[in-house]
Design a protein around this motif. Sequence first.
Motif, PDB file in Angstrom:
ATOM      1  N   SER A  79      18.377  -2.074   4.251  1.00 21.53           N
ATOM      2  CA  SER A  79      17.460  -2.813   3.390  1.00 21.53           C
ATOM      3  C   SER A  79      17.188  -1.992   2.141  1.00 21.53           C
ATOM      4  O   SER A  79      17.528  -0.806   2.059  1.00 21.53           O
ATOM      5  CB  SER A  79      16.158  -3.167   4.111  1.00 21.53           C
ATOM      6  N   LYS A  80      16.551  -2.655   1.168  1.00 22.20           N
ATOM      7  CA  LYS A  80      16.308  -2.034  -0.132  1.00 22.20           C
ATOM      8  C   LYS A  80      14.845  -2.204  -0.522  1.00 22.20           C
ATOM      9  O   LYS A  80      14.198  -3.174  -0.132  1.00 22.20           O
ATOM     10  CB  LYS A  80      17.206  -2.685  -1.198  1.00 22.20           C
ATOM     11  N   CYS A  81      14.359  -1.264  -1.331  1.00 24.60           N
ATOM     12  CA  CYS A  81      12.997  -1.365  -1.838  1.00 24.60           C
ATOM     13  C   CYS A  81      12.952  -0.806  -3.255  1.00 24.60           C
ATOM     14  O   CYS A  81      13.889  -0.153  -3.707  1.00 24.60           O
ATOM     15  CB  CYS A  81      12.021  -0.620  -0.940  1.00 24.60           C
ATOM     16  N   GLY A  82      11.847  -1.063  -3.954  1.00 21.79           N
ATOM     17  CA  GLY A  82      11.670  -0.484  -5.282  1.00 21.79           C
ATOM     18  C   GLY A  82      11.381  -1.495  -6.367  1.00 21.79           C
ATOM     19  O   GLY A  82      11.005  -1.123  -7.476  1.00 21.79           O
ATOM     20  N   ILE A  83      11.571  -2.802  -6.077  1.00 20.79           N
ATOM     21  CA  ILE A  83      11.201  -3.845  -7.033  1.00 20.79           C
ATOM     22  C   ILE A  83       9.853  -4.399  -6.584  1.00 20.79           C
ATOM     23  O   ILE A  83       9.713  -4.868  -5.453  1.00 20.79           O
ATOM     24  CB  ILE A  83      12.258  -4.958  -7.091  1.00 20.79           C
ATOM     25  N   HIS A  84       8.873  -4.352  -7.494  1.00 18.48           N
ATOM     26  CA  HIS A  84       7.509  -4.637  -7.042  1.00 18.48           C
ATOM     27  C   HIS A  84       6.664  -5.213  -8.184  1.00 18.48           C
ATOM     28  O   HIS A  84       6.468  -4.556  -9.209  1.00 18.48           O
ATOM     29  CB  HIS A  84       6.877  -3.334  -6.533  1.00 18.48           C
ATOM     30  N   LYS A  85       6.241  -6.449  -8.055  1.00 20.09           N
ATOM     31  CA  LYS A  85       5.312  -7.089  -8.990  1.00 20.09           C
ATOM     32  C   LYS A  85       5.759  -6.977 -10.444  1.00 20.09           C
ATOM     33  O   LYS A  85       5.004  -6.538 -11.322  1.00 20.09           O
ATOM     34  CB  LYS A  85       3.909  -6.487  -8.825  1.00 20.09           C
ATOM     35  N   GLY A  86       6.992  -7.367 -10.700  1.00 16.78           N
ATOM     36  CA  GLY A  86       7.486  -7.384 -12.067  1.00 16.78           C
ATOM     37  C   GLY A  86       7.797  -6.023 -12.650  1.00 16.78           C
ATOM     38  O   GLY A  86       7.907  -5.872 -13.874  1.00 16.78           O
ATOM     39  N   MET A  87       7.925  -5.029 -11.802  1.00 12.88           N
ATOM     40  CA  MET A  87       8.276  -3.688 -12.270  1.00 12.88           C
ATOM     41  C   MET A  87       9.098  -2.990 -11.191  1.00 12.88           C
ATOM     42  O   MET A  87       9.365  -3.553 -10.122  1.00 12.88           O
ATOM     43  CB  MET A  87       7.011  -2.873 -12.571  1.00 12.88           C
ATOM     44  N   TYR A  88       9.518  -1.772 -11.469  1.00 11.94           N
ATOM     45  CA  TYR A  88      10.233  -0.952 -10.499  1.00 11.94           C
ATOM     46  C   TYR A  88       9.323   0.206 -10.088  1.00 11.94           C
ATOM     47  O   TYR A  88       8.602   0.759 -10.921  1.00 11.94           O
ATOM     48  CB  TYR A  88      11.542  -0.425 -11.070  1.00 11.94           C
ATOM     49  N   ASP A  89       9.379   0.569  -8.809  1.00 16.50           N
ATOM     50  CA  ASP A  89       8.428   1.557  -8.299  1.00 16.50           C
ATOM     51  C   ASP A  89       9.093   2.429  -7.234  1.00 16.50           C
ATOM     52  O   ASP A  89       9.308   1.995  -6.104  1.00 16.50           O
ATOM     53  CB  ASP A  89       7.204   0.844  -7.711  1.00 16.50           C
ATOM     54  N   PHE A  90       9.424   3.664  -7.612  1.00 16.60           N
ATOM     55  CA  PHE A  90       9.997   4.634  -6.677  1.00 16.60           C
ATOM     56  C   PHE A  90       8.965   5.685  -6.282  1.00 16.60           C
ATOM     57  O   PHE A  90       9.328   6.798  -5.894  1.00 16.60           O
ATOM     58  CB  PHE A  90      11.215   5.330  -7.293  1.00 16.60           C
ATOM     59  N   SER A  91       7.693   5.367  -6.388  1.00 15.00           N
ATOM     60  CA  SER A  91       6.669   6.328  -5.977  1.00 15.00           C
ATOM     61  C   SER A  91       6.728   6.521  -4.466  1.00 15.00           C
ATOM     62  O   SER A  91       7.181   5.641  -3.723  1.00 15.00           O
ATOM     63  CB  SER A  91       5.273   5.836  -6.369  1.00 15.00           C
ATOM     64  N   LYS A  92       6.284   7.676  -4.028  1.00 13.03           N
ATOM     65  CA  LYS A  92       6.282   7.980  -2.589  1.00 13.03           C
ATOM     66  C   LYS A  92       5.492   6.929  -1.825  1.00 13.03           C
ATOM     67  O   LYS A  92       5.944   6.420  -0.785  1.00 13.03           O
ATOM     68  CB  LYS A  92       5.683   9.363  -2.354  1.00 13.03           C
ATOM     69  N   GLU A  93       4.315   6.594  -2.329  1.00 14.00           N
ATOM     70  CA  GLU A  93       3.458   5.634  -1.636  1.00 14.00           C
ATOM     71  C   GLU A  93       4.155   4.283  -1.481  1.00 14.00           C
ATOM     72  O   GLU A  93       4.118   3.677  -0.408  1.00 14.00           O
ATOM     73  CB  GLU A  93       2.148   5.454  -2.408  1.00 14.00           C
ATOM     74  N   HIS A  94       4.784   3.818  -2.554  1.00 10.54           N
ATOM     75  CA  HIS A  94       5.419   2.504  -2.487  1.00 10.54           C
ATOM     76  C   HIS A  94       6.615   2.512  -1.546  1.00 10.54           C
ATOM     77  O   HIS A  94       6.803   1.570  -0.772  1.00 10.54           O
ATOM     78  CB  HIS A  94       5.869   2.046  -3.875  1.00 10.54           C
ATOM     79  N   ILE A  95       7.429   3.552  -1.600  1.00 10.55           N
ATOM     80  CA  ILE A  95       8.601   3.618  -0.717  1.00 10.55           C
ATOM     81  C   ILE A  95       8.164   3.595   0.748  1.00 10.55           C
ATOM     82  O   ILE A  95       8.707   2.839   1.564  1.00 10.55           O
ATOM     83  CB  ILE A  95       9.440   4.879  -1.010  1.00 10.55           C
ATOM     84  N   LEU A  96       7.175   4.417   1.084  1.00  4.81           N
ATOM     85  CA  LEU A  96       6.722   4.487   2.476  1.00  4.81           C
ATOM     86  C   LEU A  96       6.098   3.170   2.940  1.00  4.81           C
ATOM     87  O   LEU A  96       6.375   2.700   4.052  1.00  4.81           O
ATOM     88  CB  LEU A  96       5.724   5.630   2.649  1.00  4.81           C
ATOM     89  N   ASN A  97       5.290   2.567   2.087  1.00  5.09           N
ATOM     90  CA  ASN A  97       4.676   1.286   2.449  1.00  5.09           C
ATOM     91  C   ASN A  97       5.732   0.190   2.579  1.00  5.09           C
ATOM     92  O   ASN A  97       5.642  -0.672   3.469  1.00  5.09           O
ATOM     93  CB  ASN A  97       3.633   0.881   1.407  1.00  5.09           C
ATOM     94  N   SER A  98       6.714   0.226   1.702  1.00  4.63           N
ATOM     95  CA  SER A  98       7.779  -0.775   1.740  1.00  4.63           C
ATOM     96  C   SER A  98       8.568  -0.692   3.038  1.00  4.63           C
ATOM     97  O   SER A  98       8.866  -1.712   3.666  1.00  4.63           O
ATOM     98  CB  SER A  98       8.718  -0.607   0.546  1.00  4.63           C
ATOM     99  N   VAL A  99       8.902   0.521   3.436  1.00  2.00           N
ATOM    100  CA  VAL A  99       9.674   0.692   4.673  1.00  2.00           C
ATOM    101  C   VAL A  99       8.874   0.205   5.877  1.00  2.00           C
ATOM    102  O   VAL A  99       9.420  -0.452   6.770  1.00  2.00           O
ATOM    103  CB  VAL A  99      10.120   2.151   4.849  1.00  2.00           C
ATOM    104  N   ASP A 100       7.597   0.505   5.908  1.00  2.00           N
ATOM    105  CA  ASP A 100       6.775   0.020   7.025  1.00  2.00           C
ATOM    106  C   ASP A 100       6.795  -1.505   7.081  1.00  2.00           C
ATOM    107  O   ASP A 100       6.880  -2.104   8.164  1.00  2.00           O
ATOM    108  CB  ASP A 100       5.341   0.517   6.874  1.00  2.00           C
ATOM    109  N   GLY A 101       6.724  -2.141   5.928  1.00  2.00           N
ATOM    110  CA  GLY A 101       6.779  -3.600   5.892  1.00  2.00           C
ATOM    111  C   GLY A 101       8.123  -4.143   6.329  1.00  2.00           C
ATOM    112  O   GLY A 101       8.207  -5.135   7.066  1.00  2.00           O
ATOM    113  N   ILE A 102       9.182  -3.489   5.884  1.00  4.03           N
ATOM    114  CA  ILE A 102      10.539  -3.906   6.271  1.00  4.03           C
ATOM    115  C   ILE A 102      10.723  -3.813   7.780  1.00  4.03           C
ATOM    116  O   ILE A 102      11.232  -4.740   8.428  1.00  4.03           O
ATOM    117  CB  ILE A 102      11.584  -3.030   5.546  1.00  4.03           C
ATOM    118  N   LEU A 103      10.308  -2.683   8.353  1.00  8.23           N
ATOM    119  CA  LEU A 103      10.470  -2.488   9.797  1.00  8.23           C
ATOM    120  C   LEU A 103       9.664  -3.520  10.589  1.00  8.23           C
ATOM    121  O   LEU A 103      10.136  -4.038  11.615  1.00  8.23           O
ATOM    122  CB  LEU A 103      10.038  -1.073  10.182  1.00  8.23           C
TER     123      LEU A 103
END
Length: 306
Positions: A79-103
């Motif tokens: 899976s992929k993450c980093g596109i968020h609310k009309g922007m791109y976000d590679f912050s630690k917080e966003h990556i970790l939260n995204s993965v939790d949501g994906i799982l």
Amino acid sequence: MKTIKLGSSTLEVPNIAVGCFRMHSLDKFEAKYFVQTALELGANFFDHADIYGRGACEEIFADAIGMNSNIREKIILQSKCGIHKGMYDFSKEHILNSVDGILKRLKTDYLDVLLLHRPDALVEPEEVAEAFDTLEISGKVRQFGVSNQHPMQIQLLQKFVKQPIVVNQLQLSITNATMISNGMNVNMENAFAVNRDGGVLDFCRLNDITIQPWSPFQYGFFEGVFLGNNDKFPELNKKIDEIAAKYNVSNTTIVVAWLLRHPAKMQPIIGTMNTDRLKDCVEASDIILTREEWYDIYRAAGNILP
């Protein structure tokens, strides 16, 4: 189906991946039939992203496959993450939260592969490194990669990230083949000589990064499909149909076989939700086009040889 090693990892994967971008267009019965057909064909590598259907695609997939520990061992999930609310976000917080949501949506404890979706202009690679370390140590992600990144962006990440980048997902098709054509038009005064991606094809080959072509049937940027489009691509379709008849396969099969013929050992992402079309795509795994056939198709698409 034939397999390849994913980048520098030891993970053996089918040389064709099933893209789940359109899975939210299926009802639960269609989704279940599609997923089961893919497994029967040996296509057990499934590509997702947290933005596909705003997360619905991952949820539909998990229900369709009947996710449990036995099933999970038989499939490979990316899976992929980093596109968020009309922007791109590679912050630690966003990556970790995204993965939790994906799982949670996929009903699994781990991803085999996580990709950073599109380059974030504000990326702080130190934060990415911290996120990757946390995900690896926790067992939530086993392999890491990127999507739509050129060599310098990958090198910047790798300066801080200790995990190898094993995948780069890039747009590539017979009609969108600039990463191939600029390598053959070196020092020429034509549009094909313009290096738009920093030599990403050769870079990935040199660094054992598997290229995953996306939209292998599209021309332009989602302008439409070239296959069967005799108004815009008459010569290309004529040549593809001719070669398809020789091998007694569909024209769809030949398009995928063209990508697989490249020695970079790419893993095309097939986005169809039609089981018959999926079967045609998978059939390409066993076809090896001749050098002459590959170049005939390349030229028929309007690509030139200097």
